[in-house]
Design an enzyme around this catalytic site. Structure first.
Site, mmCIF file in Angstrom:
data_model
loop_
_atom_site.group_PDB
_atom_site.id
_atom_site.type_symbol
_atom_site.label_atom_id
_atom_site.label_comp_id
_atom_site.label_asym_id
_atom_site.label_seq_id
_atom_site.Cartn_x
_atom_site.Cartn_y
_atom_site.Cartn_z
ATOM 1 N N PRO A 134 8.331 -1.227 23.489
ATOM 2 C CA PRO A 134 9.257 -0.748 22.454
ATOM 3 C C PRO A 134 9.339 0.766 22.431
ATOM 4 C CG PRO A 134 7.979 -2.561 21.602
ATOM 5 C CD PRO A 134 7.423 -2.254 22.968
ATOM 6 N N CYS A 135 10.550 1.259 22.209
ATOM 7 C CA CYS A 135 10.811 2.667 22.492
ATOM 8 C C CYS A 135 11.113 3.519 21.265
ATOM 9 C CB CYS A 135 12.000 2.760 23.440
ATOM 10 S SG CYS A 135 13.491 1.932 22.820
ATOM 11 N N GLN A 136 11.017 2.975 20.054
ATOM 12 C CA GLN A 136 11.438 3.750 18.884
ATOM 13 C C GLN A 136 10.721 5.087 18.778
ATOM 14 O OE1 GLN A 136 10.415 0.570 18.893
ATOM 15 N NE2 GLN A 136 11.494 -0.683 17.397
#
EC number: 2.1.1.37
Length: 508
Positions: A134-136
């Site tokens: 996940p890249c948030q």
């Protein structure tokens, strides 16, 4: 199991874009060697989508099974009835997606044990690990948001280090090849003022130094630029790992870091992706889909009310645009009559894209359109949408910035004219690739306005899915908000297919 099967372990799978593309690759005999052994996803609606798609893959070569799947897509049977009709395939699909949403870091004991089982059963045949942590916390938007959070500490944000869960799986599975995807922002992200990306590359080359599990080492390659020395790959700059999806037949300017790792004992080197000869435009990708009207928020919502409002707005928009453009008289902004807010009806024409992408969209196409329903918008926003889409048309494809909006169309935001929200109302130009499809679509459609002012609306989930290159028979489960999030977070499957072709050539 066949001797030439390639086991795929799909981590942080989302709705399955990366796995979809790679598992669709065929050899010269039409055989699909990439077989997904498991997909790990923690979000419940994306997990439902993954499981539905897993069942499709197990049914699509069976005429009766494919018909049943289409019956589900078109609402003739329920999802439960579909799964009940094919209990063996349904159980295999549920096993593939681990029976329920699961998260690396929280459910490691179960996930790691299942990976060991698959690897042991697969023997010495090729295997790959794919996925994007996940890249948030890495994204530019996420970092801007984090900067506004009191006492935010990047060193304690678990999302900055989820790639280490990926490393653990590499140590356990020791795949021949891995593919890891992440956002562009990872190239400039820092912790303790130290860039994350160089350390990530070092860790991926030797997972053991992080996991403590004795295992293989890897060479890490770019998919778009040849290495200076293929045997010991090195690159001049970190941006050499950046893939611009619009250069590879995807109708969207989506720039992502994608790393290809090859186990050190494999003495073959991967090719790079072959750029497409032309860019695909938004109009080419979505113009064949049924035309729809937007809904009306906070007032009576019906066709006649919508048509009256859009027709009234058309006169205002033409008057305002005449101050900036000389050719407004030829502009037809009158609303399309008799439109509905959703449609499953096939328009009877195919996408206006190259044959390869068209065939990709319509392979095993159902007799209905999926996930094609519009949002409701406030009347004031509909006026801004009409202005933005008409302006974009007259300008030849440039959506208006906030400073280009007349004062009477300005929303009640104190920083509207500061440039901080310059693209708050953005039309996706018909004659260009779209901007990056993001999960923010789930919150509002202001940044994803349809180019046709006569429809006066934002893009639907299906239109966004087309820009992401999901096939037309790809069903997104969950409510509409969840569907937008899934589409926005995915890897474009058509790009993933091209990556899969590189992998197949490498692993032959």
């Amino acid at each position: 199991m066949k001797a030439d099967e390639i086991l795929v372990i799909d981590l942080f799978a989302g709705p399955g874009g990366l796995g979809e593309g790679i598992s669709s690759v065929t050899d010269e005999n039409g055989y699909r060697p990439f077989k997904i052994g498991l997909s790990v996803e923690k979000e419940s609606s994306a997990h439902l989508t993954l499981t539905t798609r897993a069942l499709y893959r197990k049914l699509k070569d069976n005429r009766q099974g494919l018909q049943s799947y289409h019956d589900y897509l078109c609402g003739q049977i329920t999802r439960e009835e579909l799964f009940d009709q094919y209990p063996e395939e349904a159980e295999a699909a549920r096993t593939e997606t681990l029976h329920k949403p699961r998260a690396l870091g929280d459910d490691n004991e179960f996930i790691h044990e299942r990976i060991k089982q698959l690897v042991n059963a697969h023997g010495n045949r090729p295997k790959i690990v794919i996925g994007g942590p996940p890249c948030q916390a890495y994204s530019l938007v996420g970092r801007s948001r984090n900067a506004g959070i009191k006492d935010y500490n990047a060193e304690t944000d678990k999302r900055n280090f989820l790639y280490k869960e990926y490393l653990k799986v590499l140590s356990i599975a020791q795949p021949d090849v891995f593919v890891m995807e992440n956002v562009r922002g990872i190239l400039s992200a820092k912790v303790k003022d130290k860039p994350i990306f160089p350390q990530m590359l070092e860790d991926l080359r030797n997972p053991e130094q992080v996991t403590g599990i004795h295992g293989a080492k890897y060479n890490v390659y770019s998919l778009v630029k040849p290495a200076n020395d293929p045997a010991n790959p090195d690159y001049d700059k970190t941006s050499d790992f950046l893939i611009k999806a619009e250069d590879y037949g995807v109708p969207q300017a989506r720039h992502r870091v994608i790393l290809l790792g090859v186990r050190e004992d494999i003495d073959r080197y991967p090719d790079t992706l072959l750029p497409s000869s032309e860019h695909v435009t938004v109009e080419q990708a979505i113009s064949d889909l049924p035309k729809l009207r937007s809904g009306l928020s906070k007032q009576k919502d019906d066709n006649k009310a919508w048509e009256r409002i859009v027709e009234r707005h058309a006169k205002t928009v033409k008057r305002l645009l005449s101050k900036s453009f000389s050719n407004t008289e030829e502009l037809d902004l009158k609303p399309r009559k008799g439109l509905s807010r959703s449609s499953k009806d096939i328009a009877g024409v195919d996408p206006k894209v190259s044959r390869h992408l068209r065939d990709w969209y319509i392979d095993n196409k159902p007799k209905c359109v999926l996930n094609h329903e519009t949002r409701a918008h406030m009347e004031s926003d509909l006026l801004r949408y009409a202005y933005s889409s008409a302006y974009t048309y007259l300008s030849g494809g440039s959506s208006p910035k906030s400073k280009s909006f007349p004062d009477q169309l300005a929303p009640a935001h104190g920083n509207w004219k500061t440039g901080a929200h310059d693209d708050r109302f953005r039309t996706q130009a018909a004659n260009k690739s779209s901007t990056t499809v993001t999960s923010h679509m789930s919150k509002d459609g202001h940044y994803f306005i349809h180019y046709d002012p006569k429809q006066c609306r934002s893009l639907t989930v299906r239109e966004a899915a087309r820009l992401q290159t999901f096939p037309d028979n790809y069903k997104f489960e969950g409510n509409r908000t969840q569907q937008y999030v899934q589409v926005g977070n995915a890897v474009p499957p058509y790009l993933a297919k091209q990556i899969g072709e590189v992998l197949l050539e490498l692993l032959r």
